[in-house]
Structure formats: structure tokens, C-alpha cells
Write an enzyme that holds these catalytic residues in place. Structure first.
Site, short mmCIF file in Angstrom:
data_model
loop_
_atom_site.label_atom_id
_atom_site.label_comp_id
_atom_site.label_asym_id
_atom_site.label_seq_id
_atom_site.Cartn_x
_atom_site.Cartn_y
_atom_site.Cartn_z
N LYS A 25 23.91 87.95 54.57
CA LYS A 25 25.88 88.03 54.31
C LYS A 25 26.11 89.07 52.57
O LYS A 25 27.29 89.36 53.00
CB LYS A 25 26.25 86.28 53.63
CG LYS A 25 26.20 85.44 54.53
CD LYS A 25 26.59 84.42 54.07
CE LYS A 25 26.63 83.53 55.09
NZ LYS A 25 26.75 83.26 56.61
N THR B 69 15.50 90.70 47.97
CA THR B 69 15.06 89.08 48.45
C THR B 69 13.67 88.56 49.09
O THR B 69 12.68 89.70 49.00
CB THR B 69 16.53 88.21 49.18
OG1 THR B 69 16.34 87.07 49.45
CG2 THR B 69 15.92 89.66 51.02
N LYS C 78 11.13 89.53 45.55
CA LYS C 78 11.15 89.96 44.25
C LYS C 78 9.99 90.84 42.79
O LYS C 78 10.93 91.11 42.01
CB LYS C 78 12.04 88.88 43.73
CG LYS C 78 13.23 88.39 44.90
CD LYS C 78 14.60 87.52 44.20
CE LYS C 78 15.69 87.52 45.14
NZ LYS C 78 16.70 86.71 44.24
N ASP D 42 16.42 93.43 30.69
CA ASP D 42 16.40 91.59 30.83
C ASP D 42 17.13 91.48 30.79
O ASP D 42 18.55 92.46 31.17
CB ASP D 42 16.52 91.45 28.93
CG ASP D 42 15.45 91.29 29.01
OD1 ASP D 42 14.13 91.14 29.30
OD2 ASP D 42 14.70 91.43 26.87
N ASP E 283 20.29 87.21 39.37
CA ASP E 283 20.83 86.29 39.68
C ASP E 283 20.96 84.93 38.91
O ASP E 283 22.12 84.21 39.14
CB ASP E 283 19.79 85.85 40.72
CG ASP E 283 19.15 85.65 42.25
OD1 ASP E 283 19.66 86.68 42.57
OD2 ASP E 283 18.25 86.73 42.42
N ALA F 108 9.48 77.69 43.19
CA ALA F 108 9.12 78.21 42.20
C ALA F 108 8.87 79.69 42.64
O ALA F 108 7.81 80.23 41.79
CB ALA F 108 7.82 77.36 41.94
N GLY F 109 9.61 80.38 43.76
CA GLY F 109 9.65 81.88 43.82
C GLY F 109 10.25 82.45 42.97
O GLY F 109 10.67 82.23 41.78
N GLY F 110 10.81 83.77 43.04
CA GLY F 110 11.79 84.08 42.69
C GLY F 110 13.11 83.85 42.62
O GLY F 110 13.30 84.11 41.26
N ALA F 111 13.58 82.93 43.74
CA ALA F 111 15.25 83.12 43.08
C ALA F 111 15.15 81.62 41.59
O ALA F 111 15.48 81.25 41.08
CB ALA F 111 16.25 82.31 44.28
N GLY G 280 25.59 77.97 48.83
CA GLY G 280 25.16 79.48 48.53
C GLY G 280 26.06 79.91 48.10
O GLY G 280 25.48 81.00 47.59
#
Length: 285
Positions: A17, A64, A68, A80, A105, A131-134, A251
Site C-alpha cells: 500500500k 520490506t 531488511k 541510528d 519502522d 523475530a524478523g526485520g520488522a 497495520g
């Protein structure tokens, strides 16, 4: 002459989106520029970045799944909070068009919680699925806000590695993904003065993916359900949370919040957030 553009990259990407969000803001501000969605895999990532770096019209990209962390070796610098989080969701050409990476994020995730986080709490707890990038960005953001975290993941070693990098000295916990799937008879104590979150930071529940198996007996009364999935927007996870009496955050809250930070980098102007209600209507159409 080609116009300036930015884009979002990942695989898959057709469901994103982000183009609708950025184009809405560009239209409102009368900026002559574009924002696209481009499918990029780990195999063609290096070629993609080299090509875009050489294009003077390219203003940057959002990143995405599943890129990432894969993008990091190609960046000249990581700002940072991306450096501490270990995940990049925004790349832009800095001085001399060297590639710089950052992460919006964390700020985007916290935005809809701003008012609640201003309050003082006796204890803050968050159960995070994924436990991924996001999830890395979300975990770092919440740890910095004084939350004790329980990370649920298919690969516990990935979650353990994430926890080892969190700021502060709070003791966090790791469980297998299916820990929350079956009902529990755990008796929660008085929730007065406490802030609880249950966050789906995984692709589970996304269109075309497996559903997230979470039994709401694991969440105390008043716990906030927060799902970062945007397709569908009203996930089964959120529907079950409402049925169990829990407030929910969808979301789009995080997506719009993180996009706002990226928009400033790409186009040099703050997005017109006074039109958020109209933007949500357009995205839901």
C-alpha cells in the site's frame, strides 16, 4: 525529462500500500514526483541498487520483506536506529549519492501508542510474534520504552540473538511460536497501572500466508492487540481480539507512521498528516 521518484522494494511486493500512501501525499502537496513498487529479490538486489544509485532521479526506497537485513552490505552507512536495530527499511542517496540506510519502522510503530506511553505504568509487557526485520525494530522500540518482552518465533535461536542486542538490562524471554496457540488457564493479576501489548510482527495472517494461531486466554484483560499486517487490514487475529474484548490497532497505523518519516527523506517535505482520515478511506477502498 523524467520526474523524481522513490519506491518500495521486496518480494512479494504487488500487495504493498506504500505507493498509494506516498502518491496521496504528493498529490496533496502538488509535488511533481512518483512513488512505485518494484519486485526485488536477494539475487538481483546488488544489480538493482547499483542501477538506482546511478539514476539522478531516484530519491530512495523503502525496504520490506525479505530484504531488511540483506541490503546492509551494500550501504555506505547505517544511521541510528537502523544500526542498533540491525534492520534497514529505508535507503536514500546521501552526499555524492552514496547509499545510506535508516529505519523508520520503530517510530512508525510507536506513533499510535504515543498517548499511552506518556502515562506512567507500574509494569509494561509485550508479547511479540516473530523475530524478523520488522520484529527487530518493534522489539528495540518497546525495550527502549521500558517493556519486558516475550518473543515467540519458529526459530528460537533467531529470537535469542535479537534479545541479546536489545538496549537496557531488562530480562526478556523467548518461547516457541506455538506456545500461544493452545488455551491456558493462567490467572492474571490486577491489571491496574499496567500496559500490555500483543503484537503480530510476522507475515502470519497475511493474504496467501498461514493464519496466526493465538489463543486470547494468553492475554490479560485490557491488553492491546496490534497487527502490522495490512493485507487484509482486518485480520483474523484482530477480529478474535475484539471478540475477546481487547482494543486493537491495525497495520495501517504503523505503515502510515513509518511512511511519513521516509517521505521527508525522499521529497524534502513533511507529509500532510491532517488528511489521515481521507488517506485511510482511500486505502480501504
Amino acid at each position: 525529462m523524467s520526474m523524481p521518484f522513490a519506491e518500495v522494494i521486496g518480494d512479494p511486493i504487488a500487495q504493498s500500500k506504500s505507493p498509494a500512501i506516498h502518491r496521496f501525499w504528493l498529490e496533496k502537496l502538488g509535488i511533481e514526483a512518483d512513488y512505485r513498487a518494484t519486485r526485488v529479490t536477494e539475487d538481483n538486489l546488488a544489480d538493482y541498487l547499483a542501477e538506482r544509485q546511478a539514476d539522478p532521479n531516484w530519491r530512495g526506497c523503502n525496504v520490506t520483506m525479505p530484504l531488511k537485513q540483506a541490503v546492509q552490505p551494500y550501504l555506505a552507512s547505517m544511521e541510528d536506529p537502523a544500526a542498533s536495530i540491525g534492520a534497514v527499511n529505508t535507503i536514500y542517496p546521501a552526499f555524492d549519492r552514496v547509499l545510506a540506510g535508516t529505519n523508520t519502522d520503530a517510530a512508525g510503530f510507536l506513533e499510535p501508542l504515543t498517548q499511552r506511553l506518556r502515562d506512567t505504568h507500574l509494569f509494561r509487557m509485550a508479547r511479540i510474534i516473530g523475530a524478523g526485520g520488522a520484529a527487530r525494530a518493534i522489539a528495540h522500540a518497546l525495550a527502549a520504552q521500558g517493556f519486558t518482552l516475550v518473543l515467540a518465533a519458529r526459530r528460537t535461536e533467531q529470537a535469542e540473538e535479537l534479545i541479546a542486542q536489545l538496549p537496557g538490562t531488562t530480562e526478556h524471554h523467548v518461547v516457541l511460536l506455538d506456545h500461544f496457540a493452545a488455551p491456558t488457564d493462567f490467572a492474571f493479576d490486577d491489571r491496574q497501572g499496567l500496559l500490555d501489548l500483543v503484537v503480530n510482527a510476522s507475515p502470519l495472517g497475511m493474504r496467501g500466508k498461514d493464519e496466526l494461531a493465538f489463543d486470547w486466554s494468553h492475554a490479560p484483560p485490557g491488553a492491546i492487540a496490534y497487527d502490522i499486517v495490512t493485507d487484509p487490514l482486518d485480520t483474523a487475529f484482530l477480529q478474535a481480539a475484539r471478540a475477546a474484548g481487547h482494543p486493537t490497532i491495525d497495520g495501517l497505523a504503523m505503515l502510515i507512521g513509518q511512511a511519513a518519516e521516509a517521505f521527508r527523506l525522499f521529497y524534502g517535505a513533511p507529509p500532510p498528516r491532517e488528511h489521515d482520515a481521507e488517506l485511510r478511506e482511500r486505502l480501504g477502498a
